[in-house]
Enzyme design. Sequence first.
Site, PDB file in Angstrom:
ATOM      1  N   HIS A 113       0.817  -1.211   0.000  1.00 51.95           N
ATOM      2  CA  HIS A 113       0.000   0.000   0.000  1.00 51.95           C
ATOM      3  C   HIS A 113       0.850   1.260   0.000  1.00 51.95           C
ATOM      4  CE1 HIS A 113       0.799   0.708   4.321  1.00 51.95           C
ATOM      5  NE2 HIS A 113       0.763  -0.604   4.405  1.00 51.95           N
ATOM      6  N   ASP A 114       0.377   2.268  -0.689  1.00 47.09           N
ATOM      7  CA  ASP A 114       0.959   3.613  -0.694  1.00 47.09           C
ATOM      8  C   ASP A 114       2.356   3.685  -1.311  1.00 47.09           C
ATOM      9  OD1 ASP A 114      -1.191   5.054   0.907  1.00 47.09           O
ATOM     10  OD2 ASP A 114      -0.612   3.492   2.325  1.00 47.09           O
ATOM     11  N   GLY A 119       4.834  -1.329   2.607  1.00 47.09           N
ATOM     12  CA  GLY A 119       4.085  -0.101   2.396  1.00 47.09           C
ATOM     13  C   GLY A 119       4.961   1.136   2.370  1.00 47.09           C
TER      14      GLY A 119
END
Length: 255
Positions: free
Chosen positions: A119-120, A137
């Site tokens: 994520h991100d 992440g």
Amino acid sequence: MIHPTAIVDSGARLADDVEVGPFTVIGPDVEIGAGSVIGPHVVVKGPTILGERTRIFQFASVGEDCQDKKYQGEPTRLVMGDDNVVREGVTLHRGTVQDRGETIIGSRNLFMAYVHVGHDCTIGDDCILANQVTLAGHVHIGDHAIIGGLSAVHQFCFFGSHAMAGGGSIITKDTPSYVMINGNPAQVHGLNVIGLKRRGFSAEAIRALSDSYKLVYRQGLTVEQALVEIRARFSLAETDHFVASIEASTRGIIR
């Protein structure tokens, strides 16, 4: 162009010529650009935007909810540019509201089999992530980066443009642009000279980057002293970028 066994949600927006293979599932809030080919047994979950000429192979999972335990189903996105190749078993997760709420991938990248992008993450253009590379992440990858197979990158790490990591690298600190790293824990092993030559860097730029690399890694200077010396000696865009990649570090650079 869409196989009869595929399930494409009515809320998905596919260009007219997109091909979708057997048993693939494309959810709502998914946008896929022209010329794309989505293979069999693929899952694409939204909100996700895939650019033109995207190629996704079987068993990949694109745009799924992230694995961060803080994630509570907030509407986050995955955004990809054009001409990306996503090979078998790759997992690309959306962002979280604890960051920008987006995982962002540029154009012309190759994700080999079983790569995971957490994520991100932010990935630039023209990168190669070899088989089973894992990005935690919030990882930032620059343009033209190459990460060898079975390597893992710690969360919040920065991996600079034109840098290269050998296979099996465990990367827990930031990697300046233009360097080569390898090992567990990863260590710097020189300037990525061959890669720079292949990409058309001038002899002057390569010499300046080589001298800059030596100032940081071979002269016994502190990082701050080395950067001051680089600025005093060189005024090239390439050396400026090298310095900027080091100054951007929040976790300390790989030594």
